[in-house]
Scaffold this active site. Sequence first.
Site, mmCIF file in Angstrom:
data_model
loop_
_atom_site.group_PDB
_atom_site.id
_atom_site.type_symbol
_atom_site.label_atom_id
_atom_site.label_comp_id
_atom_site.label_asym_id
_atom_site.label_seq_id
_atom_site.Cartn_x
_atom_site.Cartn_y
_atom_site.Cartn_z
ATOM 1 C CE1 TYR A 141 52.821 -1.701 140.252
ATOM 2 C CE2 TYR A 141 54.927 -2.035 141.343
ATOM 3 C CZ TYR A 141 53.577 -1.801 141.411
ATOM 4 O OH TYR A 141 52.981 -1.670 142.636
ATOM 5 C CE LYS A 188 37.321 0.374 135.109
ATOM 6 N NZ LYS A 188 36.123 0.396 135.983
ATOM 7 C CG ASP A 221 35.008 -0.989 139.012
ATOM 8 O OD1 ASP A 221 35.073 -2.142 138.529
ATOM 9 O OD2 ASP A 221 34.306 -0.084 138.506
ATOM 10 C CG ASP A 245 50.934 -2.615 144.934
ATOM 11 O OD1 ASP A 245 51.475 -3.197 145.895
ATOM 12 O OD2 ASP A 245 50.898 -1.372 144.818
ATOM 13 C CG ASP A 249 48.824 -2.994 150.573
ATOM 14 O OD1 ASP A 249 49.590 -3.945 150.327
ATOM 15 O OD2 ASP A 249 49.216 -1.896 151.031
#
Length: 354
Positions: A141, A188, A221, A245, A249
């Site tokens: 970001y 990751k 993942d 983020d 959600d």
Amino acid sequence: MNATFALLPGDGIGPEIVAQARLVLETVARSYGHVFTFTDHLVGGIAIDETGDPLPASTLEACRAADAILLGAVGGPRWSDPSAKTRPEAGLLRLRSELGLYANLRPVVTHDQLIDASPLRPEIVRGTDILFVRELTSGIYFGPSHESDDGTVVSDGMQYSIPEIERIIRVAGDAARRRSGKVTSVDKANVLAVSRLWRTTADRIMAEEYPELEFETQLVDAMAMHLLSRPRDFDVVVTGNLFGDILSDEASMLPGSLGLLPSASLGDNPPGLYEPIHGSAPDIAGTGRANPLATISSAAMALRHSLDLDAEADAVDRAVGQVLDDGTRTSDIARGGPAVTTAEMGAAVAAAIT
Ligand code: IPM
Ligand code: MG
């Protein structure tokens, strides 16, 4: 106590939901003998319209002076032209960054009363109680962006420094000590160098400073899958800005609606920023269908984390549980049954404050 709240309603449903959180805070002040002062400030698209800047200097100044900041939501189709000079979201990102709010706490708790509101099977989601700790002022970001001269290649860089990773891992470790004692760090690391630094730093801090806690790492993942297949196995989940983020959600479907999930963004110094994790929902703005519970629960987090008013925060959380027990539902959680409006939901929570 005397406390000031800077209210930043923002765009879309923002003003409607912030109004209900304010009503609940006013009720708390009356019932518990506090004096809360509220001031309203521009942020996001409406701030672009009125001042050309999604975070006007006057807003930032008022936020710095407040004890807590309560934000609704920013953004909407009116301001989504990709060629626009500035976007509403830039105001929110700058606010988080200017105030050093690097630790974003997003609790995801399933309410037994709403177990059928989740698209997932009750036996999977019942009893879920996860605290997401999302790094909020770095990562992709805030990394370097580049665009080739001819505009055909663009990049956003993901970067983390060791101190940035250390401090967010400590937030997770401290939180896990007060909870069930387990931390899951998500990265990751099989692909990204930045994730390998994240992983070695998390491993070291957890081993050196939190040896008594259960600690594991997950690839993002696989984590996306585990969240839906065995959410109860997680306690504190700590991750970077972008993964946090996305995963938060996704996790909102465990309790059943994005309209339920609050958040607190904290730094080393006050004030904290409190906001629902959902967006501005322009499609339902002005229809009275928005669920104010995420914002009301965010106000409860403000009472707890910025004002140290635990009893008052508990009272708001209890009131939310009470209205859900009573069957009061906004349309997002009504499953086609009778639904109340945003204002009716706010009034019901306020009336349940004891
Ligand atoms: C959130 C939102 C924001 C984010 C947007 C509005 C900039 O999605 O708080 O999760 O991506 O952080
Ligand atoms: Mg988001």
